[in-house]
Design a protein around this motif. Structure first.
Motif, mmCIF file in Angstrom:
data_model
loop_
_atom_site.group_PDB
_atom_site.id
_atom_site.type_symbol
_atom_site.label_atom_id
_atom_site.label_comp_id
_atom_site.label_asym_id
_atom_site.label_seq_id
_atom_site.Cartn_x
_atom_site.Cartn_y
_atom_site.Cartn_z
ATOM 1 N N GLY A 208 -39.297 -29.311 56.925
ATOM 2 C CA GLY A 208 -38.396 -28.177 57.068
ATOM 3 C C GLY A 208 -38.360 -27.640 58.488
ATOM 4 N N ALA A 209 -39.523 -27.560 59.121
ATOM 5 C CA ALA A 209 -39.571 -27.089 60.504
ATOM 6 C C ALA A 209 -38.789 -28.019 61.427
ATOM 7 C CB ALA A 209 -41.028 -26.981 60.962
ATOM 8 N N VAL A 210 -38.924 -29.328 61.216
ATOM 9 C CA VAL A 210 -38.172 -30.288 62.031
ATOM 10 C C VAL A 210 -36.678 -30.180 61.733
ATOM 11 C CG1 VAL A 210 -37.813 -32.729 62.567
ATOM 12 C CG2 VAL A 210 -40.136 -31.869 62.197
ATOM 13 N N MET A 211 -36.320 -30.062 60.454
ATOM 14 C CA MET A 211 -34.909 -29.976 60.080
ATOM 15 C C MET A 211 -34.224 -28.751 60.671
ATOM 16 S SD MET A 211 -34.537 -31.401 56.155
ATOM 17 C CE MET A 211 -35.612 -30.189 55.406
ATOM 18 N N THR A 212 -34.998 -27.698 60.932
ATOM 19 C CA THR A 212 -34.434 -26.506 61.549
ATOM 20 C C THR A 212 -33.750 -26.837 62.864
ATOM 21 O OG1 THR A 212 -36.144 -25.128 60.525
ATOM 22 C CG2 THR A 212 -34.998 -24.196 62.420
ATOM 23 N N TYR A 213 -34.263 -27.850 63.550
ATOM 24 C CA TYR A 213 -33.717 -28.219 64.868
ATOM 25 C C TYR A 213 -33.016 -29.574 64.871
ATOM 26 C CZ TYR A 213 -36.732 -24.450 66.547
ATOM 27 O OH TYR A 213 -37.338 -23.233 66.747
ATOM 28 N N TYR A 214 -33.152 -30.343 63.808
ATOM 29 C CA TYR A 214 -32.650 -31.724 63.817
ATOM 30 C C TYR A 214 -31.136 -31.792 63.945
ATOM 31 C CZ TYR A 214 -31.922 -36.566 62.238
ATOM 32 O OH TYR A 214 -31.545 -37.885 62.137
ATOM 33 N N VAL A 215 -30.434 -30.953 63.202
ATOM 34 C CA VAL A 215 -28.973 -30.936 63.270
ATOM 35 C C VAL A 215 -28.564 -29.866 64.271
ATOM 36 C CG1 VAL A 215 -26.831 -30.671 61.983
ATOM 37 C CG2 VAL A 215 -28.826 -31.670 60.863
ATOM 38 N N LYS A 216 -28.142 -30.287 65.448
ATOM 39 C CA LYS A 216 -27.787 -29.345 66.498
ATOM 40 C C LYS A 216 -26.380 -28.818 66.259
ATOM 41 C CE LYS A 216 -30.860 -31.307 69.986
ATOM 42 N NZ LYS A 216 -30.990 -31.914 71.322
ATOM 43 N N ASN A 217 -26.300 -27.575 65.883
ATOM 44 C CA ASN A 217 -25.020 -26.935 65.591
ATOM 45 C C ASN A 217 -25.114 -25.476 66.029
ATOM 46 O OD1 ASN A 217 -22.749 -25.747 64.560
ATOM 47 N ND2 ASN A 217 -22.956 -26.596 62.498
ATOM 48 N N PRO A 218 -24.402 -25.081 67.076
ATOM 49 C CA PRO A 218 -24.516 -23.699 67.568
ATOM 50 C C PRO A 218 -24.103 -22.663 66.535
ATOM 51 C CG PRO A 218 -22.628 -24.819 68.557
ATOM 52 C CD PRO A 218 -23.426 -25.863 67.842
ATOM 53 N N ASN A 219 -23.347 -23.089 65.514
ATOM 54 C CA ASN A 219 -22.912 -22.149 64.479
ATOM 55 C C ASN A 219 -23.843 -22.129 63.278
ATOM 56 O OD1 ASN A 219 -20.516 -21.476 65.914
ATOM 57 N ND2 ASN A 219 -19.594 -23.399 65.234
ATOM 58 N N LYS A 220 -24.928 -22.936 63.331
ATOM 59 C CA LYS A 220 -25.861 -23.024 62.206
ATOM 60 C C LYS A 220 -26.786 -21.809 62.218
ATOM 61 C CE LYS A 220 -29.165 -25.948 62.641
ATOM 62 N NZ LYS A 220 -30.276 -24.975 62.789
ATOM 63 N N LYS A 221 -26.569 -20.884 61.327
ATOM 64 C CA LYS A 221 -27.371 -19.668 61.266
ATOM 65 C C LYS A 221 -28.036 -19.487 59.910
ATOM 66 C CE LYS A 221 -25.772 -18.320 65.340
ATOM 67 N NZ LYS A 221 -26.634 -18.279 66.531
ATOM 68 N N TYR A 222 -27.839 -20.431 59.011
ATOM 69 C CA TYR A 222 -28.181 -20.144 57.629
ATOM 70 C C TYR A 222 -29.640 -20.381 57.273
ATOM 71 C CZ TYR A 222 -27.950 -25.177 56.634
ATOM 72 O OH TYR A 222 -28.157 -26.541 56.636
ATOM 73 N N PHE A 223 -30.424 -21.060 58.136
ATOM 74 C CA PHE A 223 -31.818 -21.241 57.739
ATOM 75 C C PHE A 223 -32.741 -21.338 58.941
ATOM 76 C CE2 PHE A 223 -30.694 -25.668 58.428
ATOM 77 C CZ PHE A 223 -31.870 -26.271 58.841
ATOM 78 N N ASP A 224 -33.970 -20.917 58.694
ATOM 79 C CA ASP A 224 -35.068 -21.045 59.646
ATOM 80 C C ASP A 224 -36.303 -21.391 58.826
ATOM 81 O OD1 ASP A 224 -37.130 -20.850 61.430
ATOM 82 O OD2 ASP A 224 -36.850 -18.733 61.900
ATOM 83 N N ASN A 309 -27.408 -31.855 55.291
ATOM 84 C CA ASN A 309 -26.976 -31.958 56.686
ATOM 85 C C ASN A 309 -27.736 -33.058 57.432
ATOM 86 O OD1 ASN A 309 -25.080 -29.960 56.441
ATOM 87 N ND2 ASN A 309 -26.310 -28.358 57.404
ATOM 88 N N VAL A 310 -29.038 -33.160 57.157
ATOM 89 C CA VAL A 310 -29.824 -34.226 57.778
ATOM 90 C C VAL A 310 -29.316 -35.583 57.319
ATOM 91 C CG1 VAL A 310 -32.112 -35.285 57.912
ATOM 92 C CG2 VAL A 310 -31.868 -32.805 58.112
ATOM 93 N N LEU A 311 -29.038 -35.702 56.032
ATOM 94 C CA LEU A 311 -28.532 -36.963 55.493
ATOM 95 C C LEU A 311 -27.187 -37.321 56.114
ATOM 96 C CD1 LEU A 311 -28.793 -39.297 53.492
ATOM 97 C CD2 LEU A 311 -27.753 -37.831 51.746
ATOM 98 N N LYS A 312 -26.324 -36.336 56.296
ATOM 99 C CA LYS A 312 -25.025 -36.595 56.923
ATOM 100 C C LYS A 312 -25.193 -37.078 58.355
ATOM 101 C CE LYS A 312 -20.530 -34.569 58.051
ATOM 102 N NZ LYS A 312 -20.546 -35.159 59.412
ATOM 103 N N LYS A 313 -26.076 -36.418 59.114
ATOM 104 C CA LYS A 313 -26.299 -36.857 60.492
ATOM 105 C C LYS A 313 -26.865 -38.269 60.513
ATOM 106 C CE LYS A 313 -28.763 -35.904 64.781
ATOM 107 N NZ LYS A 313 -29.613 -34.987 65.567
#
Length: 336
Positions: A208-224, A309-313
């Motif tokens: 989860g900690a890695v996934m927080t940064y894995y998908v780089k999206n400046p509009n991604k605000k929904y999870f930490d 999102n990780v799976l999509k990337k």
């Protein structure tokens, strides 16, 4: 991207690449010819390292009980990475010894069957690390590190080799849990294995900690999903080149709350701390309970969304490198 770089990355068949190189060489200036020749020469280091690692792991397996699964896993991981290498290598090219190749096909058929359809859960050097830990026993930290350093001296530096090892433990007298940095070459290979590890291998909090940064999206605000490892937990990384202690990078500070004054961010998920802490949390229940994500965004819905999102990337990267045969599964090595 320059035209010359496109020529290096688009053509995935070794024969196709070489044909184009020779057909275009007449129109190239000498400096470009030398550059491409050097590139091809350097890529051979992948094949050389792969054969040495496989050969050594086979020898070690013969003297290490219950280690067959590590050979099975590393074969699949290397074959997959060979397939997606800038200049791809088939299993037959990696293992030119026909007798050895035939023996491997008979004893370890599944890596040959699934390297084109399933993704590895981790990079190859993690299997090397596990083999040496089995041989030396987890408490013998110095012996484990020295064995790994001795092993990499016979390998070229840029392919299939980790640069860092990390040791995590609950307390000074507790079991040590090891991890190594990603032994991949190139951004795409690294991102693929990191994504696969998030979805299939790492402890859920670490992933989860890695996934927080894995998908780089400046509009991604929904999870930490970042976590804070307890301050009394040991988490120390060391260079596999010289044995020197290494401070956590800023990425590990951001993901795990590790104390550091280092400003540099390595790609999130690349560092040895990730695998080491994952192994720690899988085995130390008390530490895991203390490391639970604190953010209000840590919800089942957001976890599901993050994994999607990780799976999509992951699928996008595979599509971009023309690896279109993934069946959606992650490789499980053959049991003993």
């Amino acid at each position: 991207m320059t035209n010359s770089h496109k020529a290096l990355t688009v053509h995935k068949a070794d024969a196709t690449w070489c044909f184009q190189f020779h057909s275009e060489s007449a129109a190239m200036d000498p400096a470009e010819i030398r550059r491409r020749e050097e590139f091809l020469k350097r890529q051979q280091d992948f094949k050389e390292n792969a054969f040495k690692i496989i050969h050594t792991m086979l020898d070690w397996c013969n003297i290490t009980p219950r280690s067959k699964h590590l050979v099975d896993e590393i074969l699949h991981s290397i074959f997959f990475l060979g397939k997606i290498n800038q200049v791809p290598f088939s299993p037959e090219e990696i293992i030119p010894d026909e007798q050895m190749l035939s023996g491997l096909r008979e004893k370890y058929p599944r890596p040959f069957e699934f390297y084109l359809t399933q993704l590895p859960r981790r990079s190859p050097f993690s299997c090397v690390m596990d083999m040496i830990v089995m041989q030396k026993q987890p408490e013998n930290e110095n012996q484990i590190m020295q064995s790994l350093r001795d092993f990499i001296t016979a390998l070229k530096p840029d392919f299939l080799v980790s640069s860092t090892i990390c040791v995590s433990q609950k307390s000074n007298n507790s079991v040590r849990h090891y991890g190594v940095s990603m032994s991949t070459s190139g951004r795409d290979a690294r991102s693929i294995v990191i994504g696969a590890s998030c979805l299939s291998a790492w402890d859920e909090y670490v992933a989860g900690a890695v996934m927080t940064y894995y998908v780089k999206n400046p509009n991604k605000k929904y999870f930490d999903f970042t976590i804070k490892i307890p301050d009394d937990v040991r988490c120390e990384a060391f260079s596999l080149k010289d044995g020197g202690k290494m401070k956590p990078c800023r990425s590990c500070g951001n993901m795990f709350g590790l104390n550091t004054d280092v400003a540099r961010e390595w790609p999130y998920g690349n560092c040895a701390e990730v695998e080491s802490l994952s192994n720690l949390l899988k085995n130390e229940i008390e530490v895991k309970e203390q490391s639970q994500p604190k953010s209000d965004t840590w919800t089942p819905q957001n976890i599901k969304r993050a994994r999607e999102n990780v799976l999509k990337k992951l699928k996008d990267i595979l599509h971009n490198i023309s690896f279109n045969t993934w069946d959606g599964h992650f490789y499980v090595p053959q049991a003993e």
